[in-house]
Design an enzyme around this catalytic site. Structure first.
Site, PDB file in Angstrom:
ATOM      1  N   ASP B 318       0.868  -0.825  -0.032  1.00  0.00           N
ATOM      2  CA  ASP B 318       0.461  -0.401  -0.312  1.00  0.00           C
ATOM      3  C   ASP B 318       0.881   1.219  -0.406  1.00  0.00           C
ATOM      4  OD1 ASP B 318       0.810  -0.993   2.413  1.00  0.00           O
ATOM      5  OD2 ASP B 318      -0.389   0.698   3.552  1.00  0.00           O
ATOM      6  N   GLU B 319       0.438   2.244  -0.288  1.00  0.00           N
ATOM      7  CA  GLU B 319       0.712   3.970  -0.469  1.00  0.00           C
ATOM      8  C   GLU B 319       2.360   3.857  -0.841  1.00  0.00           C
ATOM      9  OE1 GLU B 319      -1.293   5.544   3.458  1.00  0.00           O
ATOM     10  OE2 GLU B 319      -0.063   3.994   4.194  1.00  0.00           O
ATOM     11  N   ASN B 320       2.643   3.296  -1.497  1.00  0.00           N
ATOM     12  CA  ASN B 320       4.303   3.638  -2.319  1.00  0.00           C
ATOM     13  C   ASN B 320       3.552   4.871  -3.511  1.00  0.00           C
ATOM     14  OD1 ASN B 320       6.413   3.110  -3.316  1.00  0.00           O
ATOM     15  ND2 ASN B 320       5.950   1.446  -5.344  1.00  0.00           N
TER      16      ASN B 320
END
Lengths: 678, 678
Positions: B318-320
């Site tokens: 997530d959230e890269n």
């Protein structure tokens, strides 16, 4: 010459008694340090606090303590620190300097100096353990007011009186999971205790995993035991805190659990061994005439001693009444054959065999004081537990040291007896005994003992703390630090700060009372709990037959603690009332609170756990109501006096496993009313 | 034909809505069972209660649950049982019968029937896990009155709606020791949750010991990590409770900690990687173009997957935001070379490589919903977390299942957002979506997520519980079980009983408040805490810059919880006041309590942690005093109204990281007074 003498006398007088008492009123240090003096300075605690460690710290004891210190400081003050970890340069405003990382043993140097100035704090010590003791002291000096958090300017030079300052926890009667041990190890470190004596086995359970004898955990633990990894974890955790761990495998008595797994080692053939559910002294005993017994213990010790790096190894050895030995003809024959006259002689034979097993494992045999017989070699270490209650005039501590044994005292420090803190605090390990330097050196120190017949993970903290903090002071500080009111004054904040470590001695009360009431308003029960204490000196368990290990320990008595807080205040008020209770608004305020309390209690929906409390609640309210009315009106009639006396008599008897510890004061007030107002 | 239809309709109607609601008023079951009917019977709980287990129980799940059941029953009722363990014959008055011991996976049969008669209780199930679910239900049925403890006559047939009912705990932002996990696992089992998702790594820490890559624990954990043995211990503990453990190693983003140990795997050469102390989304990312990255992950996964027997393995994902990828020319070149247009494509490339590493280890790759890209194979499992707050119209759950992926929902169950219980309870995983049987089957279930930026071991329980119990019902019970007042009514006793498991969600409040006040009388702070809630939806941490991981979490906001209890009562009173507040003694009683509260607060000696509360306390008292006087006298003057409005406006703003959640009601009363009494 005279002048110097006078100066020294003054110095001594001021620093050790008058001056010291003044300082005790200001600083909540416990244990009280050896030397302390004030400086006109203040170190402000703000976001710029940093710590430097000026030494190699390869056991990470100091780093660990410094991180814990920063967390506790921040959580306690609410200050947001810029640096949450020791700084890697040497510019910290708290400077920790020590000469070497030490191993833990009875020679470990725990001394330190602490110096607090306006802009810097210095902790200096020979060892890393000394440094963490200094950090514990510094944390206790945290002060705050409306504008600031700060450390007061102070200089301390400190070192302990005894090298062995222990707490024993019995994990056999009631198993205590790793987290219970960890939080109590933190508590110990916060008051500079350094020995955790781990009573691992007893009739009620064998709590160590054995790969050699797996039936031990399979059949003798109810599934509640420590794996090797958990033991290593606890030992490492303790080591970081500068605490040695002494395991105890209690033999040859207290062996019901072992024998439930390996009955062939028992002294009574055909006996059905089983894990014991009650408390008490039981007959199952290892057979000291059976070579298999020694083979078993040798293998077991070989397996588990590597888990416990400490040199000392406790083999118990207590309370073997030899009943099964008497009932076994082979054992009796063995005694004759080996010239062993008594069962004590036979047990000594057993102990000497154990010592020979332990010596090659580099372990010193330690045992409860029954092992002290004429033929036991002086390499054994005597753990004195018996006192006048066990038929001795005094403990065996002095005797043992004079006979050449190292010795540790527990008589007087049985915290499971539920006695007031001053009782334990007033027991000096050495007292007035005149000892040679060598004898004194052999007295290593002392241990508080937490036997667990009546405690569970929910309640054990409230039985250990806060009294053990005062006992820790007895073990660390000089004999002259013995003022009870000043101890009690300092104990309050020290006790409350233990909550920071996750110790549940304060919070468990309400958990239990919520449980008792199905989560109703517990205020009336809190009021009762503040004047009630659990029955003392094993009365609660009536010789071990009332409570089994799986009985409920979520009852009113479990919510009550020793040194009940309102009782202490009220008893002091009454003892100082100078025959004028009507002048004491506080006395009346307590009486009125109790007078009204039953009305509150009555509003609760009752269940089977609460109903037994009803009588206590009613009688307390009756007594308090009549007393308060009588004192306020300066009159009492015969009928009220009768009711008062009847209710008070009932109140004086044990109820629901507690005693109401204000009854003497209530009796005093009753007598006063009768004498003056009838 | 018509008759049968009518009968079925009636049956359906009575058992599923009206009748069910009546039963919900009587029985505090949560999650609510599939089918329940009453019987005219009562099983009395006395010392003769015994349990028989009629099956081979070689994983000991049932024995373990039965022993726990007996302890909790005894502690809850105060009944002294004769038998503290299951009896070895089959004569127990509680009979547990099951067909087989099961392994834990998404096929595990958790169904059971429970039947309570006068003299016997039967729990029957196909598997041992079903049996322990039945025991959890039975314990919730414990009732008491003034004379008895008993189980009511009841027949239950039960099975879960979803096979995946999880709780995720983030141990990276704030490390949570083993005991925190164990007590929360107990809590989960008590409400029949069956998946513990262990978020083990993030920017703020890597919490798993690695023997292959020891720098991970050395440099990326601050010394706070789980050893292999501890992981095995937690997994075994969970397994006994019928709970699967899904580990998460979050890659390629959220990688600051990993890269602080192995910077050579990072996407930005020369960047100084360090453990992150703040909260938020950060740039450090593994380099997906570096073969060494895959070598590292393969070795790491090979080492740790054996610790986690479950088939599912969570790789985060997530959230890269790809910032460091954009800044690295080699990475950009690699994308071109491999025809990867976007960073998303590159991440999919990475994910597919991971799946190939995991497949031979017999692990299914699971990831947060960013991994759902067109080219990711349907063997991947999608964990839907984003919703409207993250720019989606709805979660990806349905889409994923329709595209052929197994999927689990967390959007809507972010308990760290500090939203009221009804918010989460009202989120149905499937809602009105029309799904094929296969699509429905691929929706495995859902997970509540406890992210730990703002929680420590002291406070985490009060953020997880009791709301997670209601969420557990959403995951287990049918969609039709959705009455909010009845849920709240049942949640109260369920919440309170969680204390039996050592969960500190109730007790931690007072611990914090005692700490705030230096152990003074905390009653005025308790009053405030009952109408204040921590700021919601990450407002407290202002984008992650206010609190570092080592900031104090012992502040007033930490003592406050969602669904503040007095607020709930008061808001309901006011919403029902029918323009006659003067008739509501209860409303006035609250107002008077708050009016007087500041006087109590004022008596306390202040420190830096308490002072910021002063404004809130004063304004609340001002508002409450004027309102109560005005309502009682049916009059208000201009000046008081001004003061009232000014104080109320201040009260409506966030203070000390909390919001006062009765301000709408106070505003309503203010308007009423202005309209009617001026």
């Amino acid at each position: 010459m005279k002048k110097i003498l006078l100066f020294l006398l003054l110095l001594n007088c001021s620093s050790n008694s008058i001056g010291q008492n003044e300082l005790m009123k200001q600083y909540n240090l416990m244990p009280w340090p050896k030397e302390i003096s004030e400086k006109p300075a203040k170190f402000f605690i703000n976001s710029d606090v940093t710590i430097s460690i000026n030494a190699q710290d390869d056991k990470h004891r100091v780093r660990n303590a410094a991180v814990m210190f920063l967390r506790r400081l921040s959580n306690r003050t609410g200050v947001f620190l810029n640096e949450g970890f020791p700084v890697n340069n040497s510019k910290g405003n708290i400077q920790i300097t020590f000469s070497k990382v030490t191993s833990l043993n009875i020679e470990t140097d725990e001394s330190y100096t602490l110096d607090i100035s306006d802009n810097s704090i210095q902790i200096n010590s020979n060892t890393d353990v000394g440094a963490i003791r200094g950090l514990a002291t510094l944390l206790q000096l945290t002060q705050n007011n409306t504008t600031d958090n700060f450390f007061p300017g102070i200089h301390i030079e400190d070192s302990p009186r005894f090298v062995w300052r222990g707490l024993m926890i019995d994990v056999a009667r009631h198993f205590q999971p790793v987290e219970v041990l960890k939080r109590n190890l933190e508590g110990m470190a916060s008051v500079k205790m350094n020995v955790f004596h781990w009573h691992l086995t007893d009739d009620q359970g064998f709590r160590v995993e054995s790969k050699t004898y797996p039936k031990l955990q399979e059949f003798a633990s109810d599934g509640q035991y420590y794996t090797h990894e958990q033991i290593k974890e606890v030992v490492a955790y303790a080591n970081k805190l500068g605490i040695r761990v002494i395991p105890e495998i209690d033999v040859p008595g207290h062996a019901s659990a072992i024998l439930s797994a390996y009955p062939e080692l028992g002294s009574k053939k055909g006996f059905t061994y089983a894990i014991e559910r009650y408390a008490g002294v039981f007959d199952p005993t290892l057979d000291p005439t059976n070579e298999k017994t020694y083979e078993f213990l040798e293998n077991l010790f070989k397996e588990i001693t590597p888990l416990f790096p400490d040199e000392y190894f406790h083999i118990g050895g207590d309370e073997n009444e030899g009943k099964h030995w008497n009932e076994n003809q082979n054992i009796q024959a063995f005694k004759k054959e080996h010239g062993l006259e008594t069962n004590h002689d036979l047990q000594t034979y057993f102990n000497i065999k154990l010592e020979k097993i332990l010596a090659p494992l580099n372990k010193k045999l330690m045992g409860w004081d029954e092992i002290l017989t004429p033929s036991i070699p002086t390499t054994a270490v005597i753990h004195s537990w018996r006192g006048e209650h066990e038929g001795l005039e005094q403990s065996t501590l002095i005797e043992a040291s004079q006979k050449g044994y190292q010795a540790v005292l527990s008589a007087g420090y049985y915290i499971d007896r539920m006695l007031p803190v001053e009782h334990h605090y007033s027991v000096d390990p050495i007292g007035g005994a005149a000892l040679t330097k060598e004898e004194r050196k052999r007295i290593l120190g002392a241990e508080a003992t937490m036997w667990s017949e009546l405690v569970t993970p929910l309640t054990i903290d409230s039985r250990i703390w806060p009294r053990t903090a005062a006992i820790a002071e007895r073990f660390w500080s000089t004999k002259e630090v013995n003022d009870i009111p000043l101890m009690k004054k300092r104990l309050k904040p020290v006790s409350f700060n233990l909550e920071e470590l996750g110790i549940t001695h304060i919070s468990s009360r309400d958990v239990i009372l919520r449980g008792m009431t199905n989560n109703q308003d517990i205020s009336s029960l809190i009021t009762l709990s503040k004047i009630c204490e659990p029955l003392k000196v094993y009365e609660r368990n009536k010789g071990g037959i009332e409570y089994k290990s799986f009985s409920p320990f979520t009852l009113f008595a479990d919510a009550c603690v020793v040194d009940a807080e309102d009782a202490e205040m009220f008893n002091e008020l009454v003892s100082n009332f100078n025959n004028q209770p009507e002048n004491s608004a506080k006395t009346l305020s307590y009486l009125n609170q109790w007078a009204n309390n039953h009305a509150l209690f009555s509003r609760l929906e009752k269940n089977q756990k609460m109903i037994p409390l009803e009588e206590l609640s009613v009688n307390l309210s009756n007594v308090a109501k009549i007393l308060s009315t009588s004192i306020e009106s300066k009159s009492i009639n015969e009928s009220d006096l009768d009711t008062l006396k009847t209710s008070l008599s009932t109140l004086e008897k044990p109820h629901v496993d507690v005693e109401v510890v204000i009854t003497k004061s209530l009796r005093l007030l009753t007598d006063y009313c009768e004498t003056n107002f009838l």
